[in-house]
Motif scaffolding. Structure first.
Motif, short mmCIF file in Angstrom:
data_model
loop_
_atom_site.label_atom_id
_atom_site.label_comp_id
_atom_site.label_asym_id
_atom_site.label_seq_id
_atom_site.Cartn_x
_atom_site.Cartn_y
_atom_site.Cartn_z
N ALA A 10 0.81 -1.22 0.00
CA ALA A 10 0.00 0.00 0.00
C ALA A 10 0.84 1.26 0.00
CB ALA A 10 -0.92 0.01 1.22
N SER A 13 0.32 -0.24 -5.38
CA SER A 13 -1.13 -0.36 -5.20
C SER A 13 -1.82 0.98 -4.98
CB SER A 13 -1.43 -1.29 -4.02
OG SER A 13 -0.83 -0.79 -2.84
N SER A 66 -6.14 -5.90 -7.08
CA SER A 66 -5.37 -4.98 -6.25
C SER A 66 -5.19 -5.60 -4.88
CB SER A 66 -6.10 -3.64 -6.10
OG SER A 66 -5.47 -2.84 -5.10
N LEU A 95 -4.83 -4.10 -2.17
CA LEU A 95 -5.36 -3.23 -1.12
C LEU A 95 -6.41 -3.96 -0.30
CD1 LEU A 95 -5.71 0.17 -3.03
CD2 LEU A 95 -3.99 -0.44 -1.31
N SER A 133 -7.65 -2.37 2.95
CA SER A 133 -8.28 -1.51 3.97
C SER A 133 -9.78 -1.64 3.93
CB SER A 133 -7.86 -0.06 3.77
OG SER A 133 -6.48 0.11 3.96
N THR A 138 -9.93 -7.72 -5.01
CA THR A 138 -9.02 -7.02 -4.10
C THR A 138 -8.47 -7.95 -3.02
OG1 THR A 138 -10.61 -6.34 -2.38
CG2 THR A 138 -10.48 -4.97 -4.39
N THR A 190 -9.53 0.52 -7.83
CA THR A 190 -9.30 0.97 -6.47
C THR A 190 -7.90 1.56 -6.36
OG1 THR A 190 -9.45 0.32 -4.12
CG2 THR A 190 -8.44 -1.27 -5.63
N TYR A 191 -7.72 2.50 -5.43
CA TYR A 191 -6.46 3.22 -5.29
C TYR A 191 -6.42 3.84 -3.91
CZ TYR A 191 -9.52 7.23 -6.31
OH TYR A 191 -10.53 8.17 -6.28
N THR A 192 -5.29 4.46 -3.55
CA THR A 192 -5.21 5.17 -2.29
C THR A 192 -4.70 6.59 -2.52
OG1 THR A 192 -2.94 4.51 -1.76
CG2 THR A 192 -4.71 3.07 -1.00
N GLU A 244 -5.52 6.33 2.29
CA GLU A 244 -6.93 5.98 2.39
C GLU A 244 -7.40 5.34 1.08
OE1 GLU A 244 -10.82 7.88 4.48
OE2 GLU A 244 -9.60 9.25 3.30
N GLN A 245 -8.08 4.19 1.19
CA GLN A 245 -8.49 3.45 0.01
C GLN A 245 -9.80 3.98 -0.55
OE1 GLN A 245 -8.74 -0.82 0.53
NE2 GLN A 245 -9.46 -1.17 -1.57
N LYS A 289 -15.52 5.51 -0.34
CA LYS A 289 -14.54 5.19 0.68
C LYS A 289 -15.28 4.82 1.96
CE LYS A 289 -13.78 9.79 2.70
NZ LYS A 289 -12.75 10.82 3.04
#
Length: 722
Positions: free
Chosen positions: A20, A46, A62, A64, A66, A516, A556-558, A562-563, A600
């Motif tokens: 992450a 990620s 992904s 990720l 969270s 994910t 999805t991304y951060t 924060e995702q 989110k």
């Protein structure tokens, strides 16, 4: 047998928590350009989503976590952005350094702050409205590529455009197609070592397919790989095309009135950097009916017609052919192999294999050795009727009755031209060892058309009488027919070649997928819902009412750790514009409200109230034309109108329902639109000289008849409710 996890090229296997934050190590970095190193290490980055399938392997997974099985119920909308195009939305956004970039219908590009939704810039390539008639399947676009400080866009009218990522200004543009022909671009480019690679569409309208590479620096064409031979080609043609020529009727392909053969590369690509192989998916033949495209001595279809409906491996540096696997030899049903290609490493029978996986239209799920092109395994992932299985060489064991280019007789074939899986991307979870497929079941009647002739100008060049739709006007029967069309989310075990779990939907044409590290699978659907499922068992864990059908895949991304989960919503595409708008998903009309939706944990934004769906009245003039005129209109409607306005003139929810057109009662107004093209800027071009004025009037007569039939049904339903 078990699946092996993907590893980083550095040989390290990192946890999702470490990954992450790896954009600081592997990603482009604030203010830096996208490099080959960043693309090679995209799996470790990620935070960002820097290429179409997130990585060159196109797994759309992904790490990720969270947002996960335990807390996904707390997911909420945090921001949204309305689009300015009420047409199909199919794009995968890119996220680079906290900024989100996406394409919309009509090849427009927009940039946003990925955390707040603040608009940064937008770009409109000003695609001429009349280009819409060249697009078989809506004026869609599936996304961008990134390299250096630029983004790369393929436009519907065949341009490749380089855009400054910071400002949205055009750096250069290159026309990549013969714009006098019906080429279009709807797919996302890929970039490999400074080479921007893009194909095109248009097989239904008679073009010759190819994929080409262009310099990211200035747009110079570096190589071009044709997928079908050219009529009249000599001994100087590349060896792979000379080999292909042996599988075609070259006299027909080289005739003065011949069309291009098809084989367009309009969507899927994947790249293995270790093998240095680019994999492309090749489309259908033109016309579909092989009896016209490549007839044998008896006039029926003959030859495998390489490289139609094939997966082809080429060198991205030179365009050199390496190997191919043809999923549907002698393609005649629009069974493209342009569907999503996924690369993975897995263990099969105790042996590590580098594999390529695809679920193309023809209904088989293929696992192929991506080094050699050898078939490892293949099994139907939906019920099929055109073949009984695959032989020891990987060739389909065909049902002779389905081979309509041989029999010359109509046949009901499963799947139909929409396939068992269309363009909507799959996803692969290394954690579960599963491929998630947006599949559906939809059979179709293929009726060979007698004395068919190609139409270079406007005609839908398929060689079958698609007709204007022979469904009875009785609404109850139409509902029964549409009720046989099923949509499903399938979790497919590629080693065992079987479904582990399935989620049923009311209808087909459901969205692309994202898997994910949180044990989730995200998908939108034709029921105007965006949902999260448990990746292990398919249990629905969360959903959001999107107010519109969703066909695009999520990402999805951060940002600052924060995702976020994002999806472009907006109903459209091939099925949306060709199916009965009232019965399209067996639940009722599906509208287009085009928006980017971003979520989110703890998000508390809300969409505005859903507007009422208002239809124009069904109030046609009386039907007074003769049966012969109506029959002529029906035939011409089927070839020239049905692809956009739906077979049977039933009307979709995305494009105008001709049964409700005010021009139905005014022959001059109708002719001004259809024959003179006064609405060409809206995509409704002139159909002269393909249609005479008399034929245009016959089409109006046919639509009037259909409108009166359906008005009578509405009246009967009102009486029944009293």
């Amino acid at each position: 047998m078990k699946l092996m996890r993907w590893t980083l090229s550095a040989g390290l296997l990192l946890s999702a928590g470490v990954l992450a934050n790896c954009s600081q190590i592997f990603g482009p970095g604030e203010g830096e350009g996208v490099t080959m190193a960043a693309l090679l290490e995209a799996d470790a980055d990620s935070a960002n989503w820097i290429t179409h399938g997130r990585t060159y392997s196109e797994q759309r997974f992904s790490p990720l976590d969270s947002v996960n099985r335990d807390n996904v119920g707390q997911l909420g909308l945090t921001w949204f952005a309305d689009m300015d195009t009420a047409r199909g939305q199919e794009a995968t956004p890119l996220v680079i350094d906290g900024k989100l970039y996406l394409t919309t219908a009509w090849s427009k590009v927009k940039a946003f702050d990925a955390a707040t939704g603040a608009k940064l810039w937008e770009y409109d390539p000003q695609v001429p409205g009349e280009t819409a008639v060249k697009a078989c399947c809506d004026v869609v676009n599936r996304g961008l590529a990134a390299w250096g400080d630029k983004l790369f866009l393929g436009t519907l009218d065949g341009r490749l455009v380089a855009i400054d990522r910071e400002t949205g200004k055009v750096a250069w543009e290159k026309v990549t197609v013969d714009q006098s022909k019906s080429y279009t671009i709807t797919g996302a480019p890929r970039v490999i070592d400074g080479k921007v690679i893009i194909g095109s569409g248009g097989a239904e309208f008679g073009v010759r397919g190819y994929v080409a590479a262009y310099s990211a620096e200035d747009g110079e064409e570096l190589w071009r790989f044709y997928t079908v031979p050219e009529g009249g080609q000599g001994d100087n043609a590349p060896a792979y095309l000379q080999k292909a020529a042996e599988t075609w009727n070259m006299d027909v392909l080289g005739a003065s009135d011949a069309i291009g053969g098809g084989g367009t590369v309009w969507d899927s690509m994947a790249y293995d950097p270790d093998l240095d192989l680019l994999y492309i998916g090749v489309g259908n033949g033109s016309p579909w009916n092989r009896a016209y495209r490549s007839p044998g001595p008896d006039g029926t279809g003959e030859g495998d017609n390489l490289y139609l409906s094939s997966i082809v491996a080429i060198r991205p540096g030179t365009g050199e052919y390496v190997w191919h696997y043809q999923t549907t030899p002698g393609e005649t049903w629009d069974f493209t192999a342009t569907q999503h290609i996924i690369l993975a490493d897995m263990e099969v029978d105790g042996k590590a294999r580098k594999v390529l996986m695809q679920a193309p239209k023809n209904g088989f799920f293929y696992v192929i050795d991506r080094e050699t092109g050898e078939l490892i395994s293949g099994k139907p992932y939906i019920p099929i009727s055109w073949a009984k299985g695959l032989d020891e060489n990987g060739r389909p064991i065909e049902n002779p009755e389905a081979r309509v280019d041989k029999t010359g007789k109509p046949a009901l074939v499963m799947p139909g031209p929409l396939g068992g899986h269309n363009w909507h991307p799959m996803a692969f979870s290394p954690q579960e060892g599963l491929v998630y497929i947006p599949a559906f079941e939809a059979a179709s009647l293929y009726a060979p058309q007698a004395d068919w002739k190609p139409d270079r100008a406007r005609g839908f060049n398929v060689g079958f009488d698609l007709g204007a739709g022979d469904l009875p006007p009785d609404l109850g029967i139409r509902k029964q027919v549409y009720g046989t069309v099923k949509g499903k989310l399938m979790a497919w075990d590629p080693v065992k070649q079987e479904a582990r779990w399935t989620v049923e939907f009311p209808g087909p044409w459901n969205g692309g997928l994202l898997a994910t590290g949180g044990g989730l699978v995200f998908q939108g659907n034709s029921g105007s819902e965006f949902a999260a499922y448990d990746a292990a068992n398919g249990k629905k864990l969360w959903s959001f009412a999107a107010q519109t059908g969703i066909v695009a895949p999520p990402i999805t991304y951060t940002v600052d750790g924060e995702q976020y989960v994002a999806v472009l919503a907006g109903w459209g595409g091939a099925y949306a514009i060709t199916a009965d708008g009232d019965l399209i998903n067996n639940q009722g009309p599906v509208r287009n409200i085009s928006r980017l939706l971003v979520f989110k944990l703890g998000g508390n934004a809300a969409l505005p109230p859903e507007p009422e769906l208002v239809k124009l009245p069904l109030d046609p003039p009386p039907s007074r034309a003769s049966a012969d005129v109506i029959a002529l209109g029906k035939a011409k409607y089927g070839r020239y109108c049905a692809v956009c306005h739906a077979p049977g003139a039933v009307g979709s929810t995305e494009l105008p329902d001709l049964r409700r057109s005010g021009a139905l009662g005014d022959a001059k107004a109708w002719s001004a639109v259809v024959y003179d093209g006064i609405l060409k800027d809206n995509g409704m071009v002139s159909f002269a000289p393909s249609l005479s004025k008399e034929e245009v009037e016959a089409i109006r007569a046919y639509v009037i008849q259909r409108a009166n039939e359906d008005k009578a049904i509405e009246g009967e339903r009102k009486i029944a409710r009293r």
